[in-house]
Design a protein around this motif. Structure first.
Motif, short mmCIF file in Angstrom:
data_model
loop_
_atom_site.label_atom_id
_atom_site.label_comp_id
_atom_site.label_asym_id
_atom_site.label_seq_id
_atom_site.Cartn_x
_atom_site.Cartn_y
_atom_site.Cartn_z
N PHE A 144 0.79 -1.23 0.00
CA PHE A 144 0.00 0.00 0.00
C PHE A 144 0.82 1.29 0.00
CE2 PHE A 144 -2.50 -3.33 2.20
CZ PHE A 144 -3.47 -3.50 1.22
N ARG A 150 -4.67 -0.96 -5.09
CA ARG A 150 -6.05 -0.51 -4.98
C ARG A 150 -6.99 -1.70 -5.15
NH1 ARG A 150 -6.79 4.66 -8.79
NH2 ARG A 150 -8.78 4.70 -7.65
N ALA A 151 -8.13 -1.65 -4.49
CA ALA A 151 -9.10 -2.75 -4.57
C ALA A 151 -9.39 -3.10 -6.03
CB ALA A 151 -10.39 -2.36 -3.85
N ASN A 152 -9.52 -4.38 -6.28
CA ASN A 152 -9.84 -4.96 -7.59
C ASN A 152 -8.62 -5.13 -8.48
OD1 ASN A 152 -12.00 -6.14 -9.14
ND2 ASN A 152 -11.79 -4.45 -10.59
N GLU A 153 -7.45 -4.68 -8.06
CA GLU A 153 -6.24 -4.92 -8.84
C GLU A 153 -5.77 -6.37 -8.63
OE1 GLU A 153 -3.65 -1.09 -9.82
OE2 GLU A 153 -3.50 -1.68 -7.71
N THR A 154 -5.00 -6.85 -9.61
CA THR A 154 -4.41 -8.18 -9.52
C THR A 154 -2.98 -8.06 -9.02
OG1 THR A 154 -5.77 -9.05 -11.33
CG2 THR A 154 -3.75 -10.26 -10.80
N GLY A 172 -3.96 -8.40 1.42
CA GLY A 172 -4.55 -8.17 0.11
C GLY A 172 -5.95 -8.72 -0.01
N SER A 173 -6.18 -9.92 0.51
CA SER A 173 -7.50 -10.52 0.46
C SER A 173 -8.51 -9.67 1.22
CB SER A 173 -7.46 -11.94 1.05
OG SER A 173 -6.60 -12.77 0.32
N TYR A 175 -8.37 -6.49 1.72
CA TYR A 175 -8.53 -5.17 1.12
C TYR A 175 -9.10 -5.23 -0.30
CZ TYR A 175 -6.18 -2.56 4.86
OH TYR A 175 -5.86 -1.97 6.06
N GLY A 176 -9.61 -6.38 -0.72
CA GLY A 176 -10.28 -6.46 -2.00
C GLY A 176 -9.40 -6.60 -3.22
N LEU A 177 -8.20 -7.11 -3.04
CA LEU A 177 -7.29 -7.35 -4.16
C LEU A 177 -7.42 -8.79 -4.63
CD1 LEU A 177 -4.16 -5.64 -2.57
CD2 LEU A 177 -5.63 -4.68 -4.33
N LYS A 178 -7.18 -9.02 -5.92
CA LYS A 178 -7.14 -10.39 -6.44
C LYS A 178 -5.72 -10.88 -6.29
CE LYS A 178 -7.91 -13.29 -10.50
NZ LYS A 178 -8.30 -13.34 -11.94
#
Length: 333
Positions: A144, A150-154, A172-173, A175-178
């Motif tokens: 970060f 950012r959320a939704n990034e891979t 990461g999980s 915080y909405g990351l793939k």
């Protein structure tokens, strides 16, 4: 600690009198117990974390060299024994952890500044507490503060089965990351899947980077957190998405890369060193980690445990990975 040694104010500790191989670490039984001053906290250490950086310091190759002789280690968990006259928050008897044991954590007692010590949640063991500081703070900084995730990034964690890698997956999980991850053993692959990797890849296989590209639809990860830059940085540059970022957490040598890849993709390569975090960043990463521990979405994984007099073996293992990379290595004091 025996009553007689306590009365003499001496303790067991590892001491290093010259830089070199793991064998320069010597187990001593007559080291003076430090006394807290100012806002320092004296911790009766139950468990100490073993980090790769500890080995770099020991060899003398780390940017900052301690004065000899010294006691290795920064991560520790235990019970507050005594507080300095200006300490205001913590008290004797508190269960705590720290990543800033200035006197060295490979010892029965250690000093740390009060603002770098946190209460250890009741649901965590001292071994887990010793596995928090450096790995989780580094993971937050990498994802970060330097990686700008950012959320939704891979995000690819290139070497995910170690302590920092697991911390990255858990953060990461939540915080909405793939999250994607690599490991080199079946046990490691199972571990990273359990802790948040949506897709897992064996970096011992020759074509694993092709598998990663296929899993990302050919675009590559938006962010790569790299644990061994001297081996993987060129691969990272080939895989990373356009406008992507590569954050180097670990490195043990040099590597030849093609800088044109950064130009074609307008990609950024940045390094992480926990000690460079400023005051605001330090407070942020400590607060985020403490919240995750309390709420339960962060949970350290203890991979191997050694006794204090086995510090030499622990240093060999943290670098050589004879048993494969799996969570955090700790010393039980």
């Amino acid at each position: 600690m025996s009553a007689s040694r306590a009365a003499l104010r001496i303790m067991r500790a590892i001491r290093v009198s010259e830089f070199g191989a793991p064998e320069v670490m010597k187990f001593k039984t007559d080291v003076p117990i430090p006394e807290p001053t100012g806002k320092e906290i004296l911790i009766k250490i139950s468990s100490a974390g073993v980090n790769p950086a500890d080995t770099y310091v020991r060899t003398g190759s780390y940017p900052v060299k301690p004065s000899l002789p010294y006691t290795p280690g920064k991560d520790a968990a235990g019970i507050v024994e005594k507080v300095g006259p200006k300490a205001k928050i913590l008290k004797a008897g508190d269960r705590v952890y720290t990543y800033a044991c200035g006197s060295g954590s490979y010892a029965e007692y250690g000093l740390a500044p009060e603002d770098k010590v946190r209460i250890l949640p009741d649901n965590l063991t001292f071994q887990e507490g010793a596995s928090i500081g450096v790995p989780y703070y580094t993971a937050f900084q990498a994802l970060f503060q330097r990686g700008k995730a950012r959320a939704n990034e891979t995000v690819l964690i290139h070497g995910a089965s170690g302590a920092v890698g697991i911390a990255c997956l858990q953060f990461g999980s939540a915080y909405g990351l793939k999250m994607l991850g690599t490991a080199g053993t079946t046990k490691g692959l199972e571990l990273i899947k359990e802790h948040g990797a949506e897709a897992c890849f064996n970096h011992s296989e020759q074509d694993y980077t092709s598998q990663i590209m296929e899993a990302t639809g050919g675009s590559g990860p938006d962010l790569i957190v790299e644990m061994l830059g001297n081996v993987n940085l060129q691969k990272d540059l080939e895989m990373v998405a356009k406008y992507g970022r590569i954050v180097v957490v670990g490195n043990r040598g040099s590597i030849e890369i093609n800088p044109r890849l950064t130009m074609v993709k307008e990609a950024a390569v940045v390094g992480v060193m926990l000690g460079t975090a400023n005051e605001f960043e330090t407070k942020e990463l400590m607060a985020a980690t403490q919240a995750g521990l309390v709420k339960g979405f962060l949970k350290p994984i203890v991979g191997q445990e050694f006794t204090l007099d086995q510090a030499v073996e622990a240093h060999h293992e943290v670098i050589e990975h004879k048993q494969g990379t799996y969570g955090k290595i700790v010393l039980n004091i």
